[in-house]
Design a protein around this motif. Structure first.
Motif, mmCIF file in Angstrom:
data_model
loop_
_atom_site.group_PDB
_atom_site.id
_atom_site.type_symbol
_atom_site.label_atom_id
_atom_site.label_comp_id
_atom_site.label_asym_id
_atom_site.label_seq_id
_atom_site.Cartn_x
_atom_site.Cartn_y
_atom_site.Cartn_z
ATOM 1 N N ARG A 372 0.841 -1.203 0.000
ATOM 2 C CA ARG A 372 0.000 0.000 0.000
ATOM 3 C C ARG A 372 0.871 1.245 0.000
ATOM 4 N N GLY A 373 0.343 2.288 -0.657
ATOM 5 C CA GLY A 373 1.039 3.569 -0.648
ATOM 6 C C GLY A 373 2.156 3.676 -1.653
ATOM 7 N N THR A 374 2.285 2.705 -2.604
ATOM 8 C CA THR A 374 3.307 2.822 -3.634
ATOM 9 C C THR A 374 2.854 3.772 -4.721
ATOM 10 N N LEU A 375 3.802 4.192 -5.554
ATOM 11 C CA LEU A 375 3.480 5.151 -6.600
ATOM 12 C C LEU A 375 2.592 4.540 -7.668
ATOM 13 N N ASP A 376 2.685 3.227 -7.876
ATOM 14 C CA ASP A 376 1.913 2.574 -8.933
ATOM 15 C C ASP A 376 1.413 1.252 -8.395
ATOM 16 N N ASN A 377 0.104 1.063 -8.370
ATOM 17 C CA ASN A 377 -0.479 -0.173 -7.867
ATOM 18 C C ASN A 377 -0.864 -1.130 -8.981
ATOM 19 N N THR A 378 -0.368 -0.877 -10.195
ATOM 20 C CA THR A 378 -0.646 -1.822 -11.271
ATOM 21 C C THR A 378 0.199 -3.071 -11.087
ATOM 22 N N GLY A 379 -0.122 -4.110 -11.864
ATOM 23 C CA GLY A 379 0.583 -5.380 -11.727
ATOM 24 C C GLY A 379 -0.205 -6.344 -10.864
ATOM 25 N N ALA A 380 0.207 -7.606 -10.956
ATOM 26 C CA ALA A 380 -0.530 -8.654 -10.253
ATOM 27 C C ALA A 380 0.152 -9.097 -8.974
ATOM 28 N N GLY A 381 1.368 -8.644 -8.721
ATOM 29 C CA GLY A 381 2.069 -9.075 -7.517
ATOM 30 C C GLY A 381 2.766 -10.402 -7.676
ATOM 31 N N LEU A 382 3.049 -10.812 -8.929
ATOM 32 C CA LEU A 382 3.757 -12.072 -9.171
ATOM 33 C C LEU A 382 5.206 -11.858 -9.569
ATOM 34 N N GLY A 383 5.596 -10.619 -9.881
ATOM 35 C CA GLY A 383 6.933 -10.379 -10.409
ATOM 36 C C GLY A 383 8.039 -10.805 -9.479
ATOM 37 N N LEU A 384 7.991 -10.368 -8.216
ATOM 38 C CA LEU A 384 9.055 -10.720 -7.269
ATOM 39 C C LEU A 384 8.976 -12.184 -6.850
ATOM 40 N N ALA A 385 7.768 -12.733 -6.815
ATOM 41 C CA ALA A 385 7.645 -14.166 -6.530
ATOM 42 C C ALA A 385 8.345 -14.976 -7.609
ATOM 43 N N LEU A 386 8.212 -14.564 -8.878
ATOM 44 C CA LEU A 386 8.907 -15.244 -9.967
ATOM 45 C C LEU A 386 10.417 -15.053 -9.852
ATOM 46 N N VAL A 387 10.868 -13.884 -9.401
ATOM 47 C CA VAL A 387 12.299 -13.658 -9.211
ATOM 48 C C VAL A 387 12.877 -14.680 -8.245
ATOM 49 N N ARG A 388 12.208 -14.893 -7.125
ATOM 50 C CA ARG A 388 12.717 -15.870 -6.149
ATOM 51 C C ARG A 388 12.651 -17.289 -6.714
ATOM 52 N N GLN A 389 11.578 -17.638 -7.424
ATOM 53 C CA GLN A 389 11.474 -18.980 -8.003
ATOM 54 C C GLN A 389 12.588 -19.223 -9.016
ATOM 55 N N ILE A 390 12.860 -18.240 -9.864
ATOM 56 C CA ILE A 390 13.909 -18.411 -10.872
ATOM 57 C C ILE A 390 15.274 -18.521 -10.204
ATOM 58 N N ALA A 391 15.526 -17.702 -9.180
ATOM 59 C CA ALA A 391 16.813 -17.771 -8.474
ATOM 60 C C ALA A 391 17.008 -19.143 -7.837
ATOM 61 N N ARG A 392 15.986 -19.653 -7.187
ATOM 62 C CA ARG A 392 16.107 -20.969 -6.551
ATOM 63 C C ARG A 392 16.221 -22.076 -7.580
ATOM 64 N N ARG A 393 15.567 -21.919 -8.744
ATOM 65 C CA ARG A 393 15.707 -22.918 -9.797
ATOM 66 C C ARG A 393 17.157 -23.016 -10.261
ATOM 67 N N HIS A 394 17.909 -21.925 -10.167
ATOM 68 C CA HIS A 394 19.315 -21.923 -10.571
ATOM 69 C C HIS A 394 20.260 -22.165 -9.390
ATOM 70 N N GLY A 395 19.742 -22.598 -8.252
ATOM 71 C CA GLY A 395 20.593 -22.881 -7.100
ATOM 72 C C GLY A 395 20.985 -21.666 -6.298
ATOM 73 N N GLY A 396 20.256 -20.561 -6.471
ATOM 74 C CA GLY A 396 20.577 -19.347 -5.733
ATOM 75 C C GLY A 396 19.451 -18.924 -4.808
ATOM 76 N N GLU A 397 19.421 -17.635 -4.473
ATOM 77 C CA GLU A 397 18.418 -17.116 -3.551
ATOM 78 C C GLU A 397 18.198 -15.644 -3.855
ATOM 79 N N ALA A 398 16.985 -15.178 -3.604
ATOM 80 C CA ALA A 398 16.637 -13.761 -3.758
ATOM 81 C C ALA A 398 16.121 -13.248 -2.431
ATOM 82 N N ARG A 399 16.533 -12.055 -2.072
ATOM 83 C CA ARG A 399 16.126 -11.472 -0.795
ATOM 84 C C ARG A 399 16.110 -9.954 -0.916
ATOM 85 N N CYS A 400 15.510 -9.327 0.071
ATOM 86 C CA CYS A 400 15.514 -7.870 0.181
ATOM 87 C C CYS A 400 16.385 -7.515 1.383
ATOM 88 N N VAL A 401 17.359 -6.612 1.171
ATOM 89 C CA VAL A 401 18.329 -6.298 2.223
ATOM 90 C C VAL A 401 18.460 -4.790 2.365
#
Length: 417
Positions: A372-401
């Motif tokens: 909530r409160g972001t500049l743009d609320n478009t999108g389905a909310g799957l983009g970052l979930a796919l980022v983590r899935q793709i990273a783990r598929r390649h033996g890595g990890e995605a995180r927010c730091v």
């Protein structure tokens, strides 16, 4: 996935220690009861000592009477005997003198004693021939020790066999939890462990069927929605130009978002299938990032070459989703940095905005999560979930730091070639 064993003894070791502890308790309890009540060996030795005292002269008899009584006792026996007082002074000797223990330390030699009888009046009779049982308590203690040792050695393979079946079951549970829905465990024996393995296999069958049906339904529904979308797009193109330009643009944007959503749902469904193989090739992550950054007017790239094995199509989607997220919800320009260390390539993406608040570092990777409160609320909310899935598929990890300046950035670690 061996978290259960970190710092904790294995199950078979705990079983084995418990068995040895029970054996030790049994041996100690048996010895204490034997010592308290007196076993048959102890009672026979007490009887023998009383008989010996009855046959020998009294303790206050003169030495001649002591010697004559001991000679009668030893008559017909090819034995050396020595009778001592309570304080180990010799009273009578038949044959060679058998020295007491403290005399042996002083170098006094003689035949070793085979029997030691303590008379009720305190005198000691040493004989070179056995008289009854010698040290029955020691015999009992040694027998109990050998019995416990034998049972302990024989029980180890039995305990290990049982716990190996449990370990195989535990490994199957871990593989199923990791997403391998084809995992099954062998059913061995006809006991409770075998029934547990059967229950696990039945549960795994049901889970695989349910997840498979869910993925099939999701993929089919997403695929079937493309047909009406295509018809809507075609009808929109055939509408005369007199239609309101703003309305046309809004319809085109809605159709594009629906099409993008269907693409992401289909990709997420395919990535969720563990058994699906990823086509990998050698590539440079820096080159892929440069191509994706070129699609945006306000995106900067810095870093070093990172050669790795991966699926270029999926890694492009990972980079594109991160840049699109920064473009939609952040403040331009977006910055991309690639570094390599310890066999891992680290990709960082951030923008000039404050970033994601700390409590939402993990939630932003959940499917369909929208801040909530972001500049743009478009999108389905799957983009970052796919980022983590793709990273783990390649033996890595995605995180927010967190970065040093207090803002957040997205960090993806991928193994180098």
């Amino acid at each position: 996935m061996k978290r259960f064993s970190m710092g904790l003894p294995r199950l078979y070791f705990r079983f084995y220690v418990a068995l040895l502890f029970i054996l030790a308790l049994f041996a100690v309890a048996t010895t204490m009861i034997w010592s308290r009540t007196g076993g048959p060996l102890e009672r026979s030795n007490v009887t023998l000592s009383k008989l010996m005292q009855n046959m020998l002269a009294p303790a206050d008899a003169p030495p001649e009477a002591q010697q004559a009584a001991l000679a009668r006792l030893a008559q017909g026996m090819n034995a050396h005997m020595t009778l001592y007082t309570r304080d180990w002074r010799p009273l009578a000797v038949v044959g060679e003198m058998i020295p007491a223990r403290h005399w042996r330390k002083q170098g006094v030699t003689g035949p070793p004693p085979e029997s030691f009888v303590r008379l009720p009046d305190g005198r000691k009779l040493l004989s070179s021939e056995p008289l009854g049982f010698n040290r029955p308590k020691a015999m009992l203690h040694n027998a109990m020790l050998l019995l416990a040792l034998g049972i302990g050695i024989a029980a180890f393979p039995l305990v290990r066999h049982l716990t190996k079946r449990l370990e195989r079951l535990q490994a199957g549970v871990e593989k199923l939890g990791a997403g391998d829905l084809t995992t099954r465990v062998p059913v061995e024996g006809k006991d409770e462990v075998a029934r547990l393995a059967q229950s696990f296999n039945r549960a795994a069958d049901q889970i695989e069927q349910l997840v498979g049906a869910h993925k099939t339904l999701l993929a089919n529904a997403s695929h079937e929605l493309r047909t009406p979308l295509a018809r809507i797009r075609l009808a929109l193109e055939l509408i005369p130009e007199g239609i309101d330009a703003r309305r046309r643009k809004g319809l085109e944007q809605d159709i594009a978002e629906l099409n993008h959503l269907l693409d992401e749902i289909l990709l997420a469904s395919r990535l969720g299938a563990i058994q699906e193989n990823t086509d990998t090739e050698e590539l440079d992550l820096l080159a892929l990032a440069a191509e994706e950054c070129a699609r945006y007017d306000e995106a900067t790239l810095d870093g070093e070459s990172a050669v790795m094995h991966g699926d270029p199509r999926l890694l492009r989607r990972l980079l594109r989703n991160l840049l699109e997220n920064a473009h939609r919800h952040g403040v331009p320009p977006a910055s991309v940095q690639i570094s390599c260390a310890n066999g891992m390539a680290t990709l960082r993406v951030w923008d000039k905005g404050p970033g994601v608040p700390d409590p939402e570092f993990e939630r932003v990777f959940e499917p369909f999560f929208r801040r909530r409160g972001t500049l743009d609320n478009t999108g389905a909310g799957l983009g970052l979930a796919l980022v983590r899935q793709i990273a783990r598929r390649h033996g890595g990890e995605a995180r927010c730091v967190l970065m040093k300046d207090g803002r957040s950035c997205f960090e993806v670690e991928l193994p180098l070639a």
